[in-house]
Design a protein around this motif. Sequence first.
Motif, PDB file in Angstrom:
ATOM      1  N   ALA B 167      98.078 128.416  17.299  1.00 56.79           N
ATOM      2  CA  ALA B 167      98.692 127.118  17.610  1.00 56.79           C
ATOM      3  C   ALA B 167      97.716 126.258  18.414  1.00 56.79           C
ATOM      4  CB  ALA B 167      99.982 127.327  18.397  1.00 56.79           C
ATOM      5  N   PHE B 168      97.065 126.919  19.365  1.00 54.38           N
ATOM      6  CA  PHE B 168      96.133 126.199  20.224  1.00 54.38           C
ATOM      7  C   PHE B 168      94.965 125.636  19.414  1.00 54.38           C
ATOM      8  CE2 PHE B 168      92.819 125.833  23.438  1.00 54.38           C
ATOM      9  CZ  PHE B 168      93.513 125.176  24.440  1.00 54.38           C
ATOM     10  N   VAL B 169      94.418 126.449  18.498  1.00 53.10           N
ATOM     11  CA  VAL B 169      93.276 125.994  17.701  1.00 53.10           C
ATOM     12  C   VAL B 169      93.703 124.872  16.758  1.00 53.10           C
ATOM     13  CG1 VAL B 169      91.491 126.695  16.077  1.00 53.10           C
ATOM     14  CG2 VAL B 169      92.175 128.226  17.903  1.00 53.10           C
ATOM     15  N   LEU B 183      94.972 119.938  29.839  1.00 52.88           N
ATOM     16  CA  LEU B 183      96.170 120.034  30.676  1.00 52.88           C
ATOM     17  C   LEU B 183      96.935 121.326  30.401  1.00 52.88           C
ATOM     18  CD1 LEU B 183      97.603 116.408  30.693  1.00 52.88           C
ATOM     19  CD2 LEU B 183      96.182 117.555  32.376  1.00 52.88           C
ATOM     20  N   LEU B 184      97.012 121.678  29.120  1.00 47.10           N
ATOM     21  CA  LEU B 184      97.758 122.896  28.759  1.00 47.10           C
ATOM     22  C   LEU B 184      97.100 124.144  29.342  1.00 47.10           C
ATOM     23  CD1 LEU B 184      98.769 122.360  25.026  1.00 47.10           C
ATOM     24  CD2 LEU B 184     100.277 122.592  27.003  1.00 47.10           C
ATOM     25  N   LEU B 185      95.791 124.077  29.462  1.00 52.36           N
ATOM     26  CA  LEU B 185      95.062 125.258  29.937  1.00 52.36           C
ATOM     27  C   LEU B 185      95.092 125.401  31.458  1.00 52.36           C
ATOM     28  CD1 LEU B 185      91.832 125.666  27.803  1.00 52.36           C
ATOM     29  CD2 LEU B 185      93.769 127.211  28.008  1.00 52.36           C
ATOM     30  N   THR B 186      95.263 124.263  32.154  1.00 48.45           N
ATOM     31  CA  THR B 186      95.124 124.326  33.613  1.00 48.45           C
ATOM     32  C   THR B 186      96.054 125.328  34.304  1.00 48.45           C
ATOM     33  OG1 THR B 186      96.483 122.352  33.797  1.00 48.45           O
ATOM     34  CG2 THR B 186      94.089 122.070  33.957  1.00 48.45           C
ATOM     35  N   PRO B 187      97.351 125.439  33.913  1.00 52.37           N
ATOM     36  CA  PRO B 187      98.195 126.398  34.643  1.00 52.37           C
ATOM     37  C   PRO B 187      97.646 127.818  34.560  1.00 52.37           C
ATOM     38  CG  PRO B 187      99.525 125.000  33.236  1.00 52.37           C
ATOM     39  CD  PRO B 187      98.102 124.723  32.875  1.00 52.37           C
ATOM     40  N   LEU B 188      97.110 128.182  33.385  1.00 52.47           N
ATOM     41  CA  LEU B 188      96.548 129.512  33.204  1.00 52.47           C
ATOM     42  C   LEU B 188      95.374 129.723  34.161  1.00 52.47           C
ATOM     43  CD1 LEU B 188      97.138 131.816  31.166  1.00 52.47           C
ATOM     44  CD2 LEU B 188      95.098 131.060  29.944  1.00 52.47           C
ATOM     45  N   LEU B 189      94.514 128.696  34.231  1.00 55.46           N
ATOM     46  CA  LEU B 189      93.370 128.773  35.132  1.00 55.46           C
ATOM     47  C   LEU B 189      93.830 128.901  36.582  1.00 55.46           C
ATOM     48  CD1 LEU B 189      91.010 126.148  33.462  1.00 55.46           C
ATOM     49  CD2 LEU B 189      90.716 128.619  33.519  1.00 55.46           C
ATOM     50  N   LEU B 206      86.699 120.263  39.150  1.00 54.89           N
ATOM     51  CA  LEU B 206      86.153 120.199  37.799  1.00 54.89           C
ATOM     52  C   LEU B 206      87.139 119.512  36.849  1.00 54.89           C
ATOM     53  CD1 LEU B 206      83.414 121.597  37.039  1.00 54.89           C
ATOM     54  CD2 LEU B 206      84.806 123.148  35.662  1.00 54.89           C
ATOM     55  N   ILE B 207      88.384 119.894  36.955  1.00 56.24           N
ATOM     56  CA  ILE B 207      89.399 119.321  36.069  1.00 56.24           C
ATOM     57  C   ILE B 207      89.533 117.825  36.334  1.00 56.24           C
ATOM     58  CG2 ILE B 207      91.881 119.274  35.618  1.00 56.24           C
ATOM     59  CD1 ILE B 207      91.842 122.319  35.993  1.00 56.24           C
ATOM     60  N   ILE B 208      89.577 117.461  37.628  1.00 54.62           N
ATOM     61  CA  ILE B 208      89.717 116.039  37.955  1.00 54.62           C
ATOM     62  C   ILE B 208      88.533 115.248  37.395  1.00 54.62           C
ATOM     63  CG2 ILE B 208      89.730 114.384  39.880  1.00 54.62           C
ATOM     64  CD1 ILE B 208      91.318 116.525  41.457  1.00 54.62           C
ATOM     65  N   PHE B 209      87.370 115.868  37.499  1.00 57.42           N
ATOM     66  CA  PHE B 209      86.173 115.212  36.969  1.00 57.42           C
ATOM     67  C   PHE B 209      86.297 114.986  35.457  1.00 57.42           C
ATOM     68  CE2 PHE B 209      81.899 115.622  35.045  1.00 57.42           C
ATOM     69  CZ  PHE B 209      81.304 114.503  35.611  1.00 57.42           C
ATOM     70  N   VAL B 210      86.721 116.045  34.747  1.00 53.24           N
ATOM     71  CA  VAL B 210      86.859 115.941  33.281  1.00 53.24           C
ATOM     72  C   VAL B 210      87.877 114.876  32.917  1.00 53.24           C
ATOM     73  CG1 VAL B 210      87.612 117.164  31.208  1.00 53.24           C
ATOM     74  CG2 VAL B 210      86.138 118.313  32.863  1.00 53.24           C
TER      75      VAL B 210
END
Lengths: 586, 406
Positions: B167-169, B183-189, B206-210
């Motif tokens: 689904a992700f791919v 955004l979907l990945l951030t909670p996992l991180l 890093l996320i804020i920068f991206v």
Amino acid sequence: MLETNNNFPRYYIYITAGLFALLLVYLFNLQILNSERFKGISEKNYVRLRNIAPIRGELYDREFQPIVLNRSSYNLYITPASIENKDNLVSFLSANFKISLDEFKDFLYKNRFRHHHELILAQNIGFETVIKTSEHLNYFPSLTFKSETIREYQYPNHFTGYVGRINDQEYARLSDSGYTINSVIGKSGLERQYEQLLRGENGYEIMQVDARGRSLNLFKHNLYKPAEHGKTLVLSIDNRLQNYITSILPEEHNSAVVVMDVSTGGILAYVSQPEYDLNMFSVRISSLDWESLMTDQRRPMLDRVIHATYPPASVYKPIIASIGWDEGLLDLETEFAECTGGMQIGDRFFNCWYEDGHGKLSLIDAMKHSCDVYFYDLSLLLSLEVLEQKTKENHFTVHTGIDIPGERRGFFPNRRWYIENYGRNISITGQKVNLSIGQGEMLITPLQVCAYYNAIANNGNWIKPHLLDRIVDKDIVRVVDPEIEPLPYAKENIEAIQHSLYATVNERYGTGMAARYPGVDVYGKTGSAENHMGSETHAWFAGYAKWDSEPEIAFVVFLENAGGGGSVAAPIARRIIGYYNEIREQ
Amino acid sequence: MIRSLRNIDWSLFILMLLILIYGVVIVYTASTTKVGDEIYTSNYFIKQIAWILISLTIFILVIKLPYSIIDSLIYPIYILSILMLIAVLFTPGVKGSHRWLSFGLFNFQPSELAKLATVLVLAKILSKRHINDWHILSRTFIITIIPFSLILIQPDLGTAVAVVASAFVILLASDLPKFYLVLLLTPLLSVVTSVSLFLFILMMLLIIFVLYKMRISYIIMGFTVVINTFIFAVSPLIWNSLKTYQQNRILSFIDPLRDPLGAGYQIIQSRIAIGSGGTFGKGFLMGTQKNLEFLPEHHTDFIFSVVGEEFGFIGSSLLIVLFFLLLYRIMRVMNKLKQPQTYLIVVGIASFLTFQIFVNIGMNMGIVPTTGIPLPFISYGGSNLLINIVAIALIQKFMKERSVFE
């Protein structure tokens, strides 16, 4: 839409190529760089997981006298993969352990996908054989002796059950819970019921050293865990009473006797005759023994206390009396139809057991004389549905919940059953008349009868019968609490029943007079059940006994096709009370 | 019959056949025990051949069937697979998990069907024209989470994660803006970095920068920071509230060697089997570690260890190369498809195949946690075989009829 994603397939294959390259690198590392090391390990099978079997818990009676113990035993194991020189092995096995070539071939075929397991080949080998054959074992690297334990049942009985080697279905279900293909598992009775407590927990040891004893360091943690032994169970059984009852029951009749401790519901004696020797199952049972057990007409393996059902006959009368009282149909003074040796109901004449007739009787006298007509007449006022529902309130024809597996419920017919089996024209009235004296199609187990009389002794507090009393875990003793379910009846109702049971044994012409014992207040009810198994009636006697106005034991004595309850079962009850009287003074 | 195969991509088809034949050989040796001169074989390889023949018949059927019919069946198949996933929970468990529905003659694993059906439905949704991204995203989420959770409680972690991965791919390949995926990945991180405050702050920066680079509104950025800080704060609390044995289970999953009786023992034995195979292997039927004692599932999930032991580095790298060529061919097909829906379906299929191959081989070598995932086209088991072959059939069909779709 795809303008922004034209590159995706390319990126996808780059990433996949990267991942697969990673796999190849690891593969190269394992199979080229480290292959010598792994080859060494695989050739010598250095890495082995060894299960350490726990010792199964033992069973004791309430005085801590043994019922089931463990005895050490030598077992012969074989690892098929290391078999060398098969022909010599076969002749060695048949000469010393009586294993024929066919049996051995069969064994190997059955275990063809377990070639690297140590499999049990012969059990309970005599010490002399072990000594004699030990030196030859050098020639047969596939064989090893192991000293293990087997169960030793101190006396034949029907409550402990027995253990046996795990079978394929059990193994499939339990292989995740630490059972191995050589495990022993409770097959019936308490051994099965309390398997989890008795078994304990496997320990294990992982051996990962090379030939020089150097550790291969494949695992970092938990290389050794000791086995946790099974818990010792203390039962409510009293071995002395149990053995006494076994010794006095007449050999020629099938019988069942239960004695309960009134205040706890613990079972003091649990006897079903004929008995069979449980130790036969400790080693692989020979087909001859099994054959004779299975074909024996008297079915010694049948537990007549809970696995067989019988008509209750007159031991049911206190229950229907209670139901009548609860429905407001009778009290101590109520008299029903006059007994003239029977009673005409519709176009049928129902006999009382006493041909000359009892005349008009009150409740107490009707119980004392066990007059059938009194209860026939009462049944006319009760609906079949009320009768069924309230009979079950007294825990008749329902599971008692005793801690032995496979208990039977018994049977109470309902309207639908009658119509299905006898057609629409069946007279329910006639069936109710039969049911009122515990005949007809109603079937119960002797244990249900004992539990009911125990409840009457307990002023209406029915207690779930049980054998497990205490669990001993290291130094902690856990006491199992009794489960109480009061009968839903008024105090006066129960008292009337108690009064009538007293009259039955202690007043003149009472049917249970043969159970009287000096110095003890005996309460009881006889029963003589007509049945299709033979011309003689089944003999029942159930009741309880008080010492210094305190009820201590409740009991049921039941003998198949032995005659009248008052003449056959009551005298046995008397001897049981007498013996209990002796041991309680010790 | 053969005529229907005329315009298919033959190299893809032949690669698949080669892998299938390799698989039958491996299943044969994996279910065979050789002791001295005696050889014992269970009939797994015959069943495997039967399943391959049935699957190839369905392969031809899929190619012959008009696409309009297949397309109209997508939702019914998805719903059917969900219903089967619910039904399977009420079956008696096999070794503690509820995976198979019994149809008398054969058993079927609904999770395999759900895996493909989810890909088909997602491709359909994401290829539609849409105005609102959040709307599409929420539907994607629901379509994925239902089979995911039903498979997870069987429990079958491997297949459940395969569903999410594909689904992700598919999302990644669709025209949705990529920042949603970030955004979907951030909670996992956040869960992973919750072990160290430093790591967490680094990750957040890093996320804020991206997100800043992607020119995302400050509202969404603030929302992301708040949510992730919350997850960061809560994770240790949840961890501590777990029972010791639950913590151990999670730790053993990450490091199987912690659990020498369970997964760890299997992995050690599988590594010994693969490693002892050396360059050329011990030879057909000659594996010594293979004997069932060491690897209870070596004709299913741990079949790669048998390849490694008996055919050595040559044999196992050949298999890996064959798999790569198969995936490479699929990628070539992907490149040619211009119609969004078929393109996304192929992306989804490729991703779950890649995921399963990588995770399975990796777990056999002990570099990926053990999850119980079969090796596509090789492991014994009909449902997995059937669904993967049908998936290849779909790819062939899109290739053959791509003029129709344009």
